[in-house]
Every structure is written in C-alpha cells, then in structure tokens.
Scaffold this motif. Structure first.
Motif, PDB file in Angstrom:
ATOM      1  N   PRO A  48       1.029  -1.260   0.431  1.00  0.00           N
ATOM      2  CA  PRO A  48       0.191  -0.380  -0.031  1.00  0.00           C
ATOM      3  C   PRO A  48       0.312   1.008  -0.003  1.00  0.00           C
ATOM      4  CG  PRO A  48      -0.460  -1.798   1.797  1.00  0.00           C
ATOM      5  CD  PRO A  48       0.740  -1.656   1.451  1.00  0.00           C
ATOM      6  N   GLU A  49       1.933   1.578   0.493  1.00  0.00           N
ATOM      7  CA  GLU A  49       3.116   2.285   0.669  1.00  0.00           C
ATOM      8  C   GLU A  49       4.215   2.378  -0.563  1.00  0.00           C
ATOM      9  OE1 GLU A  49       3.438   4.021   4.888  1.00  0.00           O
ATOM     10  OE2 GLU A  49       4.625   2.240   4.391  1.00  0.00           O
ATOM     11  N   HIS A  50       4.614   1.050  -0.771  1.00  0.00           N
ATOM     12  CA  HIS A  50       5.627   2.124  -1.998  1.00  0.00           C
ATOM     13  C   HIS A  50       5.476   0.972  -3.364  1.00  0.00           C
ATOM     14  CE1 HIS A  50       7.815   2.372   1.326  1.00  0.00           C
ATOM     15  NE2 HIS A  50       7.756   1.630   2.016  1.00  0.00           N
ATOM     16  N   PRO A  51       5.239   0.820  -4.299  1.00  0.00           N
ATOM     17  CA  PRO A  51       5.204   0.615  -5.748  1.00  0.00           C
ATOM     18  C   PRO A  51       5.822  -0.477  -6.101  1.00  0.00           C
ATOM     19  CG  PRO A  51       7.105   2.426  -5.896  1.00  0.00           C
ATOM     20  CD  PRO A  51       6.723   2.196  -4.673  1.00  0.00           C
ATOM     21  N   ILE A  90      -4.023  -3.652   6.356  1.00  0.00           N
ATOM     22  CA  ILE A  90      -4.635  -3.415   5.017  1.00  0.00           C
ATOM     23  C   ILE A  90      -3.415  -4.060   4.291  1.00  0.00           C
ATOM     24  CG2 ILE A  90      -4.307  -1.904   3.338  1.00  0.00           C
ATOM     25  CD1 ILE A  90      -6.105  -0.742   4.859  1.00  0.00           C
ATOM     26  N   ILE A  91      -2.331  -3.996   4.890  1.00  0.00           N
ATOM     27  CA  ILE A  91      -1.929  -6.083   3.558  1.00  0.00           C
ATOM     28  C   ILE A  91      -1.986  -7.040   4.421  1.00  0.00           C
ATOM     29  CG2 ILE A  91       0.307  -7.362   3.688  1.00  0.00           C
ATOM     30  CD1 ILE A  91       1.706  -4.936   4.127  1.00  0.00           C
ATOM     31  N   GLY A  92      -2.650  -7.429   5.443  1.00  0.00           N
ATOM     32  CA  GLY A  92      -4.327  -8.839   5.315  1.00  0.00           C
ATOM     33  C   GLY A  92      -5.299  -8.821   5.096  1.00  0.00           C
ATOM     34  N   LEU A  93      -5.808  -7.434   5.540  1.00  0.00           N
ATOM     35  CA  LEU A  93      -6.542  -7.444   4.318  1.00  0.00           C
ATOM     36  C   LEU A  93      -6.983  -8.255   2.663  1.00  0.00           C
ATOM     37  CD1 LEU A  93      -9.862  -7.142   5.182  1.00  0.00           C
ATOM     38  CD2 LEU A  93      -9.364  -4.429   4.573  1.00  0.00           C
ATOM     39  N   THR A 120       2.063  -5.012  18.085  1.00  0.00           N
ATOM     40  CA  THR A 120       0.469  -4.957  18.084  1.00  0.00           C
ATOM     41  C   THR A 120       0.033  -6.263  17.651  1.00  0.00           C
ATOM     42  OG1 THR A 120      -0.388  -3.038  16.385  1.00  0.00           O
ATOM     43  CG2 THR A 120       0.097  -2.270  18.383  1.00  0.00           C
ATOM     44  N   GLU A 121       1.024  -7.081  17.458  1.00  0.00           N
ATOM     45  CA  GLU A 121       0.649  -7.973  16.515  1.00  0.00           C
ATOM     46  C   GLU A 121      -1.175  -8.380  16.780  1.00  0.00           C
ATOM     47  OE1 GLU A 121       2.577 -13.029  17.130  1.00  0.00           O
ATOM     48  OE2 GLU A 121       3.694 -11.269  17.699  1.00  0.00           O
ATOM     49  N   ALA A 122      -1.080  -8.993  18.436  1.00  0.00           N
ATOM     50  CA  ALA A 122      -2.409  -9.363  18.565  1.00  0.00           C
ATOM     51  C   ALA A 122      -3.212  -8.978  18.634  1.00  0.00           C
ATOM     52  CB  ALA A 122      -2.480  -9.780  20.106  1.00  0.00           C
ATOM     53  N   ALA A 123      -3.615  -7.432  18.049  1.00  0.00           N
ATOM     54  CA  ALA A 123      -4.500  -6.824  18.066  1.00  0.00           C
ATOM     55  C   ALA A 123      -5.182  -7.332  16.342  1.00  0.00           C
ATOM     56  CB  ALA A 123      -4.865  -5.074  18.363  1.00  0.00           C
ATOM     57  N   VAL A 124      -3.749  -6.127  15.820  1.00  0.00           N
ATOM     58  CA  VAL A 124      -4.093  -7.121  14.202  1.00  0.00           C
ATOM     59  C   VAL A 124      -4.448  -8.676  13.835  1.00  0.00           C
ATOM     60  CG1 VAL A 124      -2.654  -7.264  12.192  1.00  0.00           C
ATOM     61  CG2 VAL A 124      -2.185  -5.701  13.600  1.00  0.00           C
ATOM     62  N   LEU A 144     -12.122   0.326   1.137  1.00  0.00           N
ATOM     63  CA  LEU A 144     -12.194  -1.134  -0.483  1.00  0.00           C
ATOM     64  C   LEU A 144     -11.161  -0.538  -1.636  1.00  0.00           C
ATOM     65  CD1 LEU A 144     -12.862  -3.880  -1.733  1.00  0.00           C
ATOM     66  CD2 LEU A 144     -14.964  -2.067  -2.097  1.00  0.00           C
ATOM     67  N   ASP A 145     -11.269   1.187  -1.689  1.00  0.00           N
ATOM     68  CA  ASP A 145     -10.201   1.165  -2.670  1.00  0.00           C
ATOM     69  C   ASP A 145      -8.901   1.251  -3.335  1.00  0.00           C
ATOM     70  OD1 ASP A 145     -12.398   2.730  -3.919  1.00  0.00           O
ATOM     71  OD2 ASP A 145     -11.985   4.331  -3.259  1.00  0.00           O
ATOM     72  N   ILE A 146      -8.334   1.242  -1.506  1.00  0.00           N
ATOM     73  CA  ILE A 146      -6.810   0.907  -1.135  1.00  0.00           C
ATOM     74  C   ILE A 146      -6.844  -0.328  -1.060  1.00  0.00           C
ATOM     75  CG2 ILE A 146      -5.558   0.532   0.772  1.00  0.00           C
ATOM     76  CD1 ILE A 146      -6.935   2.678   1.892  1.00  0.00           C
ATOM     77  N   VAL A 147      -7.588  -1.438  -1.396  1.00  0.00           N
ATOM     78  CA  VAL A 147      -8.052  -2.913  -1.354  1.00  0.00           C
ATOM     79  C   VAL A 147      -7.224  -3.481  -2.791  1.00  0.00           C
ATOM     80  CG1 VAL A 147      -8.573  -5.151  -0.988  1.00  0.00           C
ATOM     81  CG2 VAL A 147      -8.227  -3.589   0.768  1.00  0.00           C
ATOM     82  N   GLU A 148      -8.510  -2.692  -3.297  1.00  0.00           N
ATOM     83  CA  GLU A 148      -9.076  -2.693  -5.100  1.00  0.00           C
ATOM     84  C   GLU A 148      -7.543  -1.774  -5.826  1.00  0.00           C
ATOM     85  OE1 GLU A 148     -10.508  -4.584  -6.549  1.00  0.00           O
ATOM     86  OE2 GLU A 148     -12.145  -4.745  -4.932  1.00  0.00           O
ATOM     87  N   GLU A 149      -7.116  -0.821  -5.337  1.00  0.00           N
ATOM     88  CA  GLU A 149      -5.738  -1.027  -6.200  1.00  0.00           C
ATOM     89  C   GLU A 149      -4.188  -1.632  -5.673  1.00  0.00           C
ATOM     90  OE1 GLU A 149      -2.416   1.411  -7.874  1.00  0.00           O
ATOM     91  OE2 GLU A 149      -5.102   1.868  -7.688  1.00  0.00           O
TER      92      GLU A 149
END
Length: 156
Positions: A48-51, A90-93, A120-124, A144-149
């Motif tokens: 999500p942050e890098h190309p 987001i990565i997990g999603l 924050t492993e347990a929370a994620v 959803l837009d971030i996931v789709e991208e």
C-alpha cells in the motif's frame, strides 16, 4: 503522507515455476491446491505504501504459506517491513480478499502476522480473523479502494 519505511529493502523474486497438470483427472473431484499455487495468487499484491509487490519486500514468500488441502485450510503468515507498520492490517486484508476471490469457497483462510514481527501483533491478528470486522472494513469505500489498488494487476 510520510512513509513509515521510506527505504525498504528490495529482495530478489523467486523464479516462477510451471506446475504440472495431473495426468488422471476426475472431473467430479475437487481440484487439489498446493503451496505454490497459493503463493502465486498473493506474490504480486502491491504494497500500500511502495511501488513494490509483497514478494519484492519479502512480506510474503513461499514458506509463508501453509495448506492442508484435505481440511480445506490455508494459512498465510506475513512479515511487515517494520515492526510498527501502520499498513499491516491493510496488507492482511489484501491477502484475505485476494484468496477469498481466488480459492473455492470450501477453503477457510487464516491470515496472521509472523510471531514477533509487529508491535501490535495480537490486535492485528484479532482484526484479521474476525469475519464481522473484515466485512465492515470492506464496506468502507476508502479501505476498499486501497485494497482494490493493491490487488490490481501491474503492467510489465
């Protein structure tokens, strides 16, 4: 927006290997799925942050994937590039959505952080394993837009 990890380490991609089709195919039997096939589904998801892809950043690799085809269970363990990565959920999603869209519905998909890899492993992990939270996240048009991208194919 300031990047959490402005200079991530880029890893060499593994060569894609061709899979052999089984010789005796029973059209009525469920098709067996292996570790390499799962990895092929997720290796090109964009960060999500890098190309770069999750494989480029070594967030996932073939060893990150566990599959029990008999029990229809897949587990992907991923490692963020930094332990305070704000994009871990987001990565997990993205991983969950890609596998939900790619695998037959008989599979249970479990997405988890590599133990000790995130502050924050347990929370994620709790968020990623909660079906209601995942569904609510996917109803958020911004998320959803971030996931789709991240899931959109890249050229080249």
């Amino acid at each position: 927006m300031e990047l959490i990890n402005a200079n991530p380490v880029i890893h060499e991609k593994r060569e894609r290997r061709a899979r052999q089709a089984p010789e005796n195919i029973d059209e009525n039997a469920p098709e067996a799925i292996d570790q390499l096939e799962i990895f092929d589904h997720i290796r090109d998801i964009k960060d999500p942050e890098h190309p770069y892809s999750l494989e480029d950043l070594n967030v996932v690799n073939e060893d990150s994937v566990e599959i029990n085809d008999e029990l229809s269970h897949v587990r992907v363990t991923f490692t963020p590039t930094v332990e305070h990565c704000s994009m871990a959920t987001i990565i997990g999603l993205c991983l969950r959505v890609k596998l939900m869209r790619s695998l037959p519905p008989r599979y249970k998909v479990d997405i988890r952080l590599t133990p000790g890899s995130h502050a924050t492993e347990a929370a994620v992990n709790k968020q990623l394993s909660d079906k209601e939270r995942v569904a609510a996240a996917l109803e958020n048009s911004n998320l959803l837009d971030i996931v789709e991208e991240c899931l959109s194919p890249t050229l080249g």
